[in-house]
Design an enzyme around this catalytic site. Structure first.
Site, PDB file in Angstrom:
ATOM      1  N   PRO A 288       0.820  -1.214   0.000  1.00  0.00           N
ATOM      2  CA  PRO A 288       0.000   0.000   0.000  1.00  0.00           C
ATOM      3  C   PRO A 288       0.853   1.263   0.000  1.00  0.00           C
ATOM      4  CG  PRO A 288       0.140  -0.893   2.224  1.00  0.00           C
ATOM      5  CD  PRO A 288       0.962  -1.798   1.341  1.00  0.00           C
ATOM      6  N   GLY A 289       0.445   2.243  -0.756  1.00  0.00           N
ATOM      7  CA  GLY A 289       1.142   3.529  -0.773  1.00  0.00           C
ATOM      8  C   GLY A 289       0.182   4.617  -0.340  1.00  0.00           C
ATOM      9  N   ARG A 290      -0.726   4.941  -1.281  1.00  0.00           N
ATOM     10  CA  ARG A 290      -1.692   6.023  -1.055  1.00  0.00           C
ATOM     11  C   ARG A 290      -2.436   5.877   0.273  1.00  0.00           C
ATOM     12  NH1 ARG A 290      -4.253   8.624  -5.379  1.00  0.00           N
ATOM     13  NH2 ARG A 290      -3.616   6.880  -6.691  1.00  0.00           N
ATOM     14  N   ARG A 326      -1.761  16.066  -9.901  1.00  0.00           N
ATOM     15  CA  ARG A 326      -2.843  15.078  -9.973  1.00  0.00           C
ATOM     16  C   ARG A 326      -4.121  15.588 -10.651  1.00  0.00           C
ATOM     17  NH1 ARG A 326      -5.142  12.497  -6.473  1.00  0.00           N
ATOM     18  NH2 ARG A 326      -4.948  10.519  -7.543  1.00  0.00           N
ATOM     19  N   TYR A 330      -4.704  13.397 -13.945  1.00  0.00           N
ATOM     20  CA  TYR A 330      -5.710  12.333 -13.827  1.00  0.00           C
ATOM     21  C   TYR A 330      -7.115  12.882 -13.590  1.00  0.00           C
ATOM     22  CZ  TYR A 330      -1.275  10.243 -12.194  1.00  0.00           C
ATOM     23  OH  TYR A 330       0.025   9.860 -12.039  1.00  0.00           O
ATOM     24  N   CYS A 356       1.739  28.714 -17.330  1.00  0.00           N
ATOM     25  CA  CYS A 356       1.219  29.107 -18.648  1.00  0.00           C
ATOM     26  C   CYS A 356       0.558  27.943 -19.376  1.00  0.00           C
ATOM     27  CB  CYS A 356       2.348  29.675 -19.485  1.00  0.00           C
ATOM     28  SG  CYS A 356       3.186  30.992 -18.625  1.00  0.00           S
ATOM     29  N   TYR A 385       1.514  10.974  -3.761  1.00  0.00           N
ATOM     30  CA  TYR A 385       1.666  11.387  -5.167  1.00  0.00           C
ATOM     31  C   TYR A 385       1.508  12.908  -5.328  1.00  0.00           C
ATOM     32  CZ  TYR A 385       1.126   6.366  -5.513  1.00  0.00           C
ATOM     33  OH  TYR A 385       1.285   5.015  -5.326  1.00  0.00           O
TER      34      TYR A 385
END
Ligand code: LLP
Length: 422
Positions: A288-290, A326, A330, A356, A385
């Protein structure tokens, strides 16, 4: 477990007033809660009860060494996606026997490093990679432990860029080739297959997708065993989704719409999946990360300008897509709140950065309490992330990262300066 709360009208992280912190330390600024990181980790660990397991934190989600030290201190393992992540994980105190190495394109020097350091296992993605690992291990006179990563072609309903378990994705070995790849691997003398691995994707909120993967995993392990190939470990990967919407509620904030992620927790997902995985009778690994760090972080930013056009009101802030990509990459949703609520009316705005590009936004057509120049906003749930995906695009130094511990706070990564761009 949720350490970001409004006290009266101001947002706090643990015992630190974030509105004051932003004014004192400057913005953009990432702030993480130590308590939140540790609690999320412990909740995942507790979900396993007495089950033989190892959680390997996916370093890519947040690779700040102070964050890694906290998690190493919890006794869990780490999953690294590059030599850089292996090195920083070891430096942070993770024992190599608890580090796995994942990635579809491992370089020879990275494989060599992993073997020399005694990394627990490499998660292998193709037959050719097995040949290369065997050759390198043989040259080093060592034996490489590997998990075979399988691709079960399961739709998980997440964003296409972070889906990894479909057949059109570059990841894993197709199910039809699994037995052949395993047989081949077992014919090499410098490679030892210790288990089967899979990773469906990221920010998955559909429990049925995890159940489908667990069911497929158990089936294939049973078949391989029946074929005379013993498998004693399984690595179920990461991907457990988190709730981004409505993370903080307050009478002064607009209510956010219900969504499939509402009420989702890693613990609930594990409680659904572990009984299925138990059917394989294996030691269970996850990556697991998030789900460990997302809720632990906030990106604080200052309002530079309010710009009204005939069709829109833009809130232009001092953080941009280079600090947090993010939403642009996404179309991810992050709740955004004023760090100080002043009881003003709500209105629909675009919250945009100074870069820009029209893709430089944090939220489009978002209901937000009215804000003014020089006030602060917090982009919530940005512990995963966030900083790791930041860049110097548009000549912008990366922001600082700070860690809050009770009423204490400290810089865990200094802000870059213009001279870092030369
Ligand atoms: N294991 C492997 C092999 C992975 O590739 C990943 C993430 C993980 C574990 C951890 O997945 P998690 O539990 O964090 O979902 N930048 C994207 C997410 C990319 C995920 C890449 N792989 C985002 O911001 O949503």
């Amino acid at each position: 477990m949720e350490e970001f709360q409004f006290r009266q009208n101001e947002l706090w992280c643990e015992q630190v007033n974030l509105n004051h912190l932003a004014a004192e330390c400057g913005t953009p600024l990432y702030v993480y809660s130590k308590r939140s990181i540790v609690d999320h980790c412990r909740h995942v660990e507790r979900a396993f009860g007495t089950i033989d397991h190892l959680s390997c934190y996916a370093v890519k989600a947040n690779a700040n060494i102070a964050v890694l030290r906290l998690l190493a201190g919890e006794g869990i393992g780490a999953d690294a996606g590059s030599i850089g992540e292996m090195r920083i994980a070891i430096e942070a105190g993770f024992s190599p026997e608890k580090i796995t190495f994942s990635g579809v394109g491992k370089r020879d020097d990275e494989i060599e490093y992993a073997l020399k350091k005694g990394i627990m296992a490499l998660n292998v993605e193709s037959s050719e990679e097995i040949d290369v690992i065997d050759a390198i291990a043989s040259r080093l006179k060592s034996r490489a432990k590997i998990f075979l990563r399988l691709n079960f072609d399961i739709e998980s309903g997440t964003h296409p860029y972070i889906t990894t378990g479909r057949k059109q994705n570059k990841f894993g070995i197709e199910l039809d080739s699994a037995a052949e790849a395993l047989r081949r691997a077992r014919s090499f003398s410098n490679v030892e297959v210790i288990g089967i691995h899979t990773h469906l994707g990221s920010q998955i909120t559909r429990v049925d997708a995890f159940i489908a993967a667990a069911t497929a995993m158990v089936k294939v392990i049973r078949e391989l065993r029946a074929d005379g190939m013993p498998i004693s470990q399984l690595n179920f990967g990461g991907g457990f989704g988190v709730q981004y919407r409505d993370y903080i509620t307050h009478p002064g904030l607009p209510a956010e719409i219900e969504h499939s992620e509402s009420g989702v927790t890693t613990v609930k997902m594990l409680q659904a999946v572990l009984p299925v995985l138990a059917g394989a009778n294996c030691r269970i690994l996850i990556q697991p990360g998030r789900s460990i760090v997302a809720h632990a972080g906030i990106l604080m930013t200052k309002v530079l300008y309010i710009k009204d056009t005939k069709s829109k009101r833009f809130v232009i802030v001092d953080a941009g897509m280079n600090d947090l990509i993010r939403p642009s990459l996404y179309q991810s949703y992050h709740q955004i709140v004023p760090l100080c609520l002043k009881g003003r009316p709500h209105g629909v705005v675009d919250i945009v950065g100074p870069l820009c590009e029209s893709g430089d936004f944090f939220a489009l057509d978002r209901m937000l309490p009215a804000v003014e120049r020089s006030e602060y906003l917090g982009v919530l749930c940005t512990g995963a992330y966030g900083y790791v995906l930041s860049s110097n695009y548009n000549g912008r130094p990366r922001p600082a990262e700070m860690l809050v511990d009770g009423d204490q706070f400290g810089v865990i990564r200094k802000p870059e300066t213009i001279s870092d761009l030369y």
